[in-house]
Design a protein around this motif. Structure first.
Motif, PDB file in Angstrom:
ATOM      1  N   UNK A  69      72.201  31.867  27.871  1.00 24.54           N
ATOM      2  CA  UNK A  69      70.847  31.927  27.318  1.00 24.54           C
ATOM      3  C   UNK A  69      70.039  30.765  27.875  1.00 24.54           C
ATOM      4  N   UNK A  70      68.730  30.808  27.697  1.00 24.16           N
ATOM      5  CA  UNK A  70      67.857  29.757  28.215  1.00 24.16           C
ATOM      6  C   UNK A  70      68.200  28.401  27.624  1.00 24.16           C
TER       7      UNK A  70
ATOM      8  N   UNK B  61      62.485  40.830  24.277  1.00 21.07           N
ATOM      9  CA  UNK B  61      61.693  40.700  23.048  1.00 21.07           C
ATOM     10  C   UNK B  61      62.439  41.346  21.879  1.00 21.07           C
ATOM     11  N   UNK B  62      63.047  42.507  22.116  1.00 20.86           N
ATOM     12  CA  UNK B  62      63.808  43.165  21.046  1.00 20.86           C
ATOM     13  C   UNK B  62      65.013  42.327  20.624  1.00 20.86           C
ATOM     14  N   UNK B  63      65.683  41.719  21.585  1.00 22.51           N
ATOM     15  CA  UNK B  63      66.832  40.879  21.264  1.00 22.51           C
ATOM     16  C   UNK B  63      66.397  39.640  20.479  1.00 22.51           C
ATOM     17  N   UNK B  64      65.265  39.042  20.871  1.00 26.91           N
ATOM     18  CA  UNK B  64      64.753  37.867  20.158  1.00 26.91           C
ATOM     19  C   UNK B  64      64.339  38.244  18.739  1.00 26.91           C
ATOM     20  N   UNK B  65      63.667  39.395  18.571  1.00 26.38           N
ATOM     21  CA  UNK B  65      63.258  39.828  17.235  1.00 26.38           C
ATOM     22  C   UNK B  65      64.477  40.109  16.365  1.00 26.38           C
ATOM     23  N   UNK B  66      65.488  40.751  16.923  1.00 22.88           N
ATOM     24  CA  UNK B  66      66.692  41.046  16.167  1.00 22.88           C
ATOM     25  C   UNK B  66      67.387  39.759  15.719  1.00 22.88           C
ATOM     26  N   UNK B  67      67.436  38.791  16.597  1.00 20.04           N
ATOM     27  CA  UNK B  67      68.048  37.502  16.255  1.00 20.04           C
ATOM     28  C   UNK B  67      67.254  36.804  15.151  1.00 20.04           C
ATOM     29  N   UNK B  68      65.924  36.792  15.274  1.00 22.16           N
ATOM     30  CA  UNK B  68      65.063  36.187  14.261  1.00 22.16           C
ATOM     31  C   UNK B  68      65.220  36.901  12.917  1.00 22.16           C
ATOM     32  N   UNK B  69      65.232  38.230  12.953  1.00 24.29           N
ATOM     33  CA  UNK B  69      65.343  39.016  11.729  1.00 24.29           C
ATOM     34  C   UNK B  69      66.663  38.741  11.024  1.00 24.29           C
ATOM     35  N   UNK B  70      67.759  38.703  11.786  1.00 26.58           N
ATOM     36  CA  UNK B  70      69.063  38.458  11.184  1.00 26.58           C
ATOM     37  C   UNK B  70      69.173  37.053  10.609  1.00 26.58           C
ATOM     38  N   UNK B  71      68.506  36.087  11.232  1.00 21.64           N
ATOM     39  CA  UNK B  71      68.636  34.707  10.774  1.00 21.64           C
ATOM     40  C   UNK B  71      67.748  34.390   9.576  1.00 21.64           C
ATOM     41  N   UNK B  72      66.507  34.900   9.577  1.00 20.91           N
ATOM     42  CA  UNK B  72      65.549  34.474   8.552  1.00 20.91           C
ATOM     43  C   UNK B  72      65.175  35.544   7.537  1.00 20.91           C
ATOM     44  N   UNK B  73      65.267  36.808   7.853  1.00 20.58           N
ATOM     45  CA  UNK B  73      64.780  37.850   6.952  1.00 20.58           C
ATOM     46  C   UNK B  73      65.932  38.603   6.303  1.00 20.58           C
TER      47      UNK B  73
END
Length: 84
Positions: free
Chosen positions: A7-8, A34-46
């Motif tokens: 990853x970056x 973008x989909x992978x980043x959104x999925x990661x964000x969703x799993x971590x915070x929502x």
């Protein structure tokens, strides 16, 4: 691991010029990122584990503090009258 699989945030500054050509900058590749980043964000915070006694007790404690804050003037007048 291989440079293209990192990853970056895992790439060192000196490896960045060699890592950039391994990225997929096509519209489909960017959309996948973008989909992978959104999925990661969703799993971590929502989509976090909800419920349990800790959450309920925090909710009740917050309600008690808010209720006391809203009624502080009324409570302080009563306690003043009782102490006299």
């Amino acid at each position: 691991g291989p440079l293209s699989a990192r990853r970056l945030l895992d790439v060192r500054l000196g490896e960045l010029p060699a890592w950039l050509p391994t990225c997929d900058f096509s519209p489909q590749g960017l959309l996948g990122g973008v989909q992978k980043a959104w999925s990661s964000y969703y799993d971590k915070y929502i989509n976090v584990k909800r419920g349990g006694p800790a959450g309920i007790s925090m909710l009740l404690a917050g309600y008690c503090l808010l209720s006391y804050g809203w009624n502080y003037q009324h409570i302080s007048k009563i306690s003043f009258l009782v102490s006299c």
